[in-house]
Structure formats: C-alpha cells, structure tokens
Design an enzyme around this catalytic site. Structure first.
Site, PDB file in Angstrom:
ATOM      1  N   ASP A   1      -1.918  -6.434   8.495  1.00 23.48           N
ATOM      2  CA  ASP A   1      -2.842  -5.396   8.043  1.00 23.48           C
ATOM      3  C   ASP A   1      -4.084  -6.106   7.489  1.00 23.48           C
ATOM      4  OD1 ASP A   1      -4.196  -3.270   7.009  1.00 23.48           O
ATOM      5  OD2 ASP A   1      -2.481  -2.395   5.962  1.00 23.48           O
TER       6      ASP A   1
ATOM      7  N   LYS B   1     -13.966  -0.479   4.749  1.00 21.19           N
ATOM      8  CA  LYS B   1     -14.485  -1.137   3.554  1.00 21.19           C
ATOM      9  C   LYS B   1     -15.632  -2.084   3.906  1.00 21.19           C
ATOM     10  CE  LYS B   1     -10.596   0.638   2.469  1.00 21.19           C
ATOM     11  NZ  LYS B   1      -9.922   1.398   1.493  1.00 21.19           N
TER      12      LYS B   1
ATOM     13  N   TRP C   1       0.856  -1.195   0.000  1.00 19.78           N
ATOM     14  CA  TRP C   1       0.000   0.000   0.000  1.00 19.78           C
ATOM     15  C   TRP C   1       0.890   1.243   0.000  1.00 19.78           C
ATOM     16  CZ3 TRP C   1      -2.210   2.643   4.832  1.00 19.78           C
ATOM     17  CH2 TRP C   1      -3.164   3.606   4.483  1.00 19.78           C
TER      18      TRP C   1
END
Ligand code: LMR
Length: 400
Positions: A211, A246, A130
């Site tokens: 993560d 999300k 990311w």
C-alpha cells in the site's frame, strides 16, 4: 423491508468528518481524516495540478470511455514513479498498471483478484493498520490475519515480533506492507529491516500487497520508494496499490493505481488479464480526469519540477508541525515525553492517547481525532496549535 434493518455503525474515519461538520462549536478542530491543510487551514488545489487542468480543458477532445485499465501513458508514469525509469522491471515489461478510483479502489481490486485466483490465500496485516484495510479485504471475501508491528510501550517498530509473525504465515499467503509513512503509526522499517523483510518474503514465497499512499510525504519521492525497490530486487511477484490523493491533492478525483509485478512479462500479462476481469465486474473502467492530471504533470519537466517542489513543501510543513506540537505540549507543562512524534513519518501521529482521552477531546473540546489515538498532523496549523495542546494537556491532567 428496510425499517427492520439496524443502522450500520459510522465509519471510524469518514464518520468523524460527518460528526465534525454537524458540530456547532466554532472553535472545533478536525484532525481525523488524512487530508493535508496548509498554514491557513485550507486544502488547496496544487498549482501544478491547476496548470495541468487548464491544459486538459483546452486540449481534451472526447469523453469516450477509457480502456478497462485506464490510459496507457498513466500506467507508464506510475511505474516510473514506483520503480524509477531505468528499472529492470520497466525495461523487461514485468509490470502492468490499472488506473483505479483511488487507492481504496486499488486495494479492493487487489482483494477481488486474490479471492478469485488464489482463494486459499489469507492476507496478513500489521497491528495496527489503516482502519479500512480489513473492511476492504473482508468485503472482497479475503481472510485477514493479524501480524504484530507496533510496540506501543516503546513507540517504535517491534521488528522481531513482526518477523516472527510473518514467519508463521503459511507459504504463499499474501502480506500487506505499507511502503512508507505507515498509517496509523508513522513508524516504518529502516533499510536493513526492509532487506530482512524482503528475504523472508522470498524464502516463504509470500505475496506482498504494497500500500503506497504517501509517496513523497516521508523523506522524498525516491527515498520513500526504497523499501518497495528492496522487495522488487528479490524478483518477488507482488501487487502495488498507489494513491494520488495525498501527493497530488486529488482527494475527490479518486485517482489511484494497481500495479502487478510478475516474475516474467508473461506472468505479469496473465495476472493482469484477471485484474482487468475483476475491474470489468466492478466499475468497468476508471474515471479519466485524475489520471489525466497525473500523466500531464509527470510528463512535462516544468510541471513535474513544480509538483516535486509542492510535495516537498507539504512534507516540510508537516514536519514543522510535528516539532511545534511537541514543543507546545512541553510548554503547556505536559510531562509525558512526546518526542517520538518527531521521529514518525508522514501525515499521522500515533499519539498514544487512549479511547477515553480521545472521547474527552471530542466531547469537551470539539477536537476530533481517530479513536485509535491517530492525529492528522497535516491538519495542525500555528493558529490551532495552542488550543489543541491546551486541550490535550487538560485531558492528560485529568486522566493521568
Ligand atoms: C485516512 O486514513 O484518513 C485517509 O486515508 C482517508 C480515508 O479514506 O480514510
């Protein structure tokens, strides 16, 4: 003083959203930032979230501070989601959770904790990862190191190179692992590969920083936790950074969590006391609303069932868009084989488009994707698909 400052460069992901908003072209398409859109191109509030909010509005009786680590019931629900309600870690109280402002907040607190308590540890990150990972950990003062991950030629995990890279990490270093839906590649280890990663982590006494931003967007809520649970089965101590942006659609509520797993309850308590000290020195205590929504939904069987259905619907729509994207590119006469996109997991597709092609898509066609070639599949709709694929076909035709 400030006139002498150079302008900071725009953020590679959020900076795109700003540029997109300022773009006057009416046919523009934003496939940059990872935000889910429905078939009509909207980012809706989930029905289960709306129902929880109604309840909260009626029942909320105070706006007093939350504890430094947030509401205890939120932490308990997060751990259930991560490990499963009957997991040995839950039963033995070997984990503690802090509610953080978003997944990014969890990563930053993890970075502060590592820097404060283990200043000699470096953090190993996949190549690519990311765009904001290195930024967050460097801001915390943690040294970051790169480890191979993605085979850009074969469009798959370069597993041997990954293991060799991790093997070279000094004993005790930290390693950042994406639990599922690797951002940006969409390529995850399979169960056997997770076993091998877990064995290596154990043998080299590495500290996983997991993560977990897309639970439910890969294969399912339980399925997506398997890699994490494989790591947990070794008894490894670790930090887990969850995001509910999300899977609950709570983007602007900034709701995430940092969970520490200790070898024993005592170890977890000791580590958690320092995590709380890091939080107090940063944002003091978390904003309540997002966490209250998550606890309410997960604590009510009907709302939870409704939410699980909504997560499944988002996942199914994204997978449908993957298939349609590949088929439409083919129909547009693109000869490059893009079928690998249907095997990638989660919101993103690592398209293989290079920086010049990405720039041409933006400048000539008002299509915004991240410079690495990452496309937010969750932003595709049946309506924008043909425009998108025609532009990609044109750009590939020109630069191939
Ligand atoms: C992304 O990768 O697009 C999202 O996680 C949003 C962000 O903060 O970058």
């Amino acid at each position: 003083m400030f006139e002498q400052l150079e302008m900071a460069p725009p953020d590679p992901i959020l900076g795109l959203t700003e540029a997109f908003k300022n773009d006057p072209r009416p046919h523009k398409i934003n496939l940059g930032v990872g935000v889910y859109k429905d078939a009509a191109g909207r980012t809706p509030v989930l029905e289960s979230v709306k129902a929880a909010e109604k309840r909260l509005l009626q029942e909320e009786s105070t706006k007093s501070y939350l504890p430094i680590s947030g509401a205890p019931e939120f932490g308990a629900k997060v751990r259930e989601l991560l490990f499963g309600a009957d997991h040995e870690i839950v039963k033995n109280n070997r984990a503690a959770t802090a509610h953080t402002p978003g997944g990014t907040g969890a990563l930053r607190v993890a970075g502060d904790f590592i820097k404060r308590m283990f200043p000699a540890k470096a953090l190993w990150m996949s190549t690519p990862t990311w765009e904001n990972h290195a930024n967050v950990f460097r801001a915390a003062g943690v040294e970051t190191k790169a480890c191979p991950y993605y085979d850009a030629q074969r469009k798959c995990l370069d597993f041997d190179a990954m293991l060799n890279g991790l093997e070279s990490a000094p004993e005790g270093d930290a390693v950042l692992l994406h639990a599922c839906c690797h951002n940006p590649s969409g390529v995850d280890p399979n169960p056997a590969q997770w076993e091998a990663i877990a064995a290596l982590v154990q043998r080299r006494a590495l500290m996983p920083v997991v993560d977990f931003a897309y639970q439910g967007f890969g294969d399912g809520l339980e399925e997506d936790a398997r890699g994490l649970r494989t790591l947990c089965a070794t008894g490894a101590e670790m930090l887990i950074c969850s995001s509910f942006s999300k899977n609950f659609g709570l983007y602007n509520e900034r709701c995430g969590a940092l969970t520490v797993v200790g070898a024993t309850r005592d170890a977890a308590d000791r580590a958690f006391s320092h995590i709380k000290a890091c939080i107090r020195a940063n944002y003091s205590n978390p904003p309540s609303h997002g966490g209250a929504i998550v606890s309410t939904v997960l604590g009510d069987p009907d709302l939870r069932a409704q939410w699980e259905g909504e997560v499944a619907a988002m996942r199914d729509r994204i997978n449908g868009m993957r298939r349609l994207f590949v088929a439409t590119l083919q129909a547009r006469g693109v000869r490059t084989d893009f079928s690998f996109i249907t095997r990638q997991k989660g919101m993103f597709s690592f398209s293989g488009l290079n920086r010049d092609q990405v720039a041409a898509l933006r400048d000539e066609y008002a299509i915004y994707i991240v410079g690495s070639g990452r496309i937010n599949v969750a932003g595709m709709t049946e309506e924008n698909m043909d425009t998108l694929c025609a532009a990609i076909a044109a750009v590939l035709g020109k630069t191939a």
